[in-house]
Scaffold this motif. Sequence first.
Motif, mmCIF file in Angstrom:
data_model
loop_
_atom_site.group_PDB
_atom_site.id
_atom_site.type_symbol
_atom_site.label_atom_id
_atom_site.label_comp_id
_atom_site.label_asym_id
_atom_site.label_seq_id
_atom_site.Cartn_x
_atom_site.Cartn_y
_atom_site.Cartn_z
ATOM 1 N N ALA A 1 0.821 -1.200 0.000
ATOM 2 C CA ALA A 1 0.000 0.000 0.000
ATOM 3 C C ALA A 1 0.862 1.259 0.000
ATOM 4 O O ALA A 1 0.458 2.303 -0.489
ATOM 5 C CB ALA A 1 -0.933 -0.014 1.205
ATOM 6 N N GLN A 2 2.094 1.189 0.546
ATOM 7 C CA GLN A 2 2.974 2.358 0.568
ATOM 8 C C GLN A 2 3.359 2.790 -0.846
ATOM 9 O O GLN A 2 3.676 3.946 -1.078
ATOM 10 C CB GLN A 2 4.233 2.044 1.387
ATOM 11 C CG GLN A 2 3.999 1.927 2.886
ATOM 12 C CD GLN A 2 3.380 0.596 3.268
ATOM 13 O OE1 GLN A 2 3.360 -0.344 2.464
ATOM 14 N NE2 GLN A 2 2.871 0.476 4.487
ATOM 15 N N MET B 1 -3.675 5.400 -0.546
ATOM 16 C CA MET B 1 -5.016 5.891 -0.825
ATOM 17 C C MET B 1 -4.993 7.400 -1.081
ATOM 18 O O MET B 1 -4.142 8.126 -0.558
ATOM 19 C CB MET B 1 -5.947 5.557 0.336
ATOM 20 C CG MET B 1 -6.264 4.085 0.454
ATOM 21 S SD MET B 1 -7.570 3.734 1.666
ATOM 22 C CE MET B 1 -6.782 4.224 3.202
ATOM 23 N N ARG B 2 -5.952 7.838 -1.877
ATOM 24 C CA ARG B 2 -6.074 9.255 -2.211
ATOM 25 C C ARG B 2 -7.311 9.846 -1.546
ATOM 26 O O ARG B 2 -8.202 9.130 -1.114
ATOM 27 C CB ARG B 2 -6.146 9.419 -3.729
ATOM 28 C CG ARG B 2 -4.956 8.794 -4.461
ATOM 29 C CD ARG B 2 -5.026 9.010 -5.958
ATOM 30 N NE ARG B 2 -3.897 8.382 -6.645
ATOM 31 C CZ ARG B 2 -3.677 8.461 -7.945
ATOM 32 N NH1 ARG B 2 -4.517 9.161 -8.715
ATOM 33 N NH2 ARG B 2 -2.631 7.862 -8.495
ATOM 34 N N ASP B 3 -7.343 11.162 -1.475
ATOM 35 C CA ASP B 3 -8.530 11.822 -0.941
ATOM 36 C C ASP B 3 -9.751 11.368 -1.726
ATOM 37 O O ASP B 3 -9.721 11.304 -2.966
ATOM 38 C CB ASP B 3 -8.392 13.338 -1.035
ATOM 39 C CG ASP B 3 -7.354 13.892 -0.071
ATOM 40 O OD1 ASP B 3 -7.009 13.193 0.900
ATOM 41 O OD2 ASP B 3 -6.878 15.024 -0.302
ATOM 42 N N SER B 4 -10.819 11.063 -1.007
ATOM 43 C CA SER B 4 -11.976 10.441 -1.651
ATOM 44 C C SER B 4 -13.277 11.056 -1.160
ATOM 45 O O SER B 4 -13.738 10.751 -0.055
ATOM 46 C CB SER B 4 -11.979 8.932 -1.377
ATOM 47 O OG SER B 4 -13.188 8.337 -1.800
ATOM 48 N N SER C 1 -9.976 3.377 -7.997
ATOM 49 C CA SER C 1 -10.609 3.484 -6.681
ATOM 50 C C SER C 1 -9.628 3.203 -5.553
ATOM 51 O O SER C 1 -8.685 2.414 -5.710
ATOM 52 C CB SER C 1 -11.772 2.475 -6.589
ATOM 53 O OG SER C 1 -12.400 2.521 -5.316
ATOM 54 N N ASN C 2 -9.871 3.822 -4.402
ATOM 55 C CA ASN C 2 -9.275 3.349 -3.170
ATOM 56 C C ASN C 2 -9.882 2.004 -2.808
ATOM 57 O O ASN C 2 -11.093 1.794 -2.950
ATOM 58 C CB ASN C 2 -9.543 4.318 -2.021
ATOM 59 C CG ASN C 2 -8.792 5.619 -2.158
ATOM 60 O OD1 ASN C 2 -7.638 5.648 -2.550
ATOM 61 N ND2 ASN C 2 -9.458 6.720 -1.842
ATOM 62 N N VAL C 3 -9.043 1.083 -2.367
ATOM 63 C CA VAL C 3 -9.503 -0.163 -1.762
ATOM 64 C C VAL C 3 -8.993 -0.131 -0.334
ATOM 65 O O VAL C 3 -7.782 -0.080 -0.102
ATOM 66 C CB VAL C 3 -8.968 -1.394 -2.518
ATOM 67 C CG1 VAL C 3 -9.415 -2.674 -1.825
ATOM 68 C CG2 VAL C 3 -9.445 -1.386 -3.962
ATOM 69 N N GLY D 1 -4.974 0.821 3.240
ATOM 70 C CA GLY D 1 -5.443 0.454 1.909
ATOM 71 C C GLY D 1 -4.539 1.002 0.842
ATOM 72 O O GLY D 1 -3.439 1.497 1.108
ATOM 73 N N GLY D 2 -5.003 0.930 -0.381
ATOM 74 C CA GLY D 2 -4.230 1.413 -1.510
ATOM 75 C C GLY D 2 -5.141 1.900 -2.621
ATOM 76 O O GLY D 2 -6.345 1.631 -2.631
#
Length: 262
Positions: A20-21, A25-28, A117-119, A133-134
């Motif tokens: 995941a690093q 994840m991005r702003d969602s 998408s973020n998961v 997540g990633g």
Amino acid sequence: MITRCLAAALALSIAMPATAQDNPMRDSPTWTDLQADVIGEMTPLAADGMFRVETPARAQDAGTVPIRIVQTDPAMAVTAATVVVDENPAPVAGTFTFGQDMLPLDFELRVRVNQYSNVRVLAKTPNGLAMDGGYVKASGGCSAPATRDPEMAKVDMGQMKLRQFEPLDHNRREAQIMIRHPNYSGLQRDQLTQLFIPAHFLSEIEVSQGDTPLFSMEGGISISENPVFRFIYTDNGEDALVVTATDTEGNIWRNVLPKSGS
């Protein structure tokens, strides 16, 4: 001892995901809208030091995206987890509970990703709810055509296979369970009639060693076709794993899968 990398080479075509690093994840805005429905008013902790989630940065197949949850602190037991794909039509892919013999947790599943998408995984830990997540680049996973004709898929629906790998240290073993089921999302078309195939998927799965629970799942349309679960567990000496699967049409399959036959 077989390393995780070597064992992955023996898997059923599961590509090794990036950590995941590598693809955080991005702003969602979608998650902002979803969060209250999924976890209420709680604010999840960062998973740093407790567990990590590994996802591919770009999926090879949007219909079978591997997600791996790894407990990194032996004292921070991950006893339950909810997997969410933010941009999917049904974002909650599945809710899992884990028995003592699964700890420390090392668990992998496959999900559908419908668009970039973020998961995320929201896990129950001794410190409270934590999240990691990633961001996965994939599209079309929920509407991708099934790999088999619907009539043919009915023939072996519910069949299961257990594969086990070389024992790890301290009675720890690595196993993989595959369950035959089309897991129709309701967004796929019959390739002959071009009509939508009604949603029909595995809604509950329970896996145990004899009477001792390993893990259970409450799932939705975002779990992949022919679900595969790969995990490490402590062998308690029972001869078999018992798998019970229920789908949305009320079908129930219960199979006893001998460890020696895998």
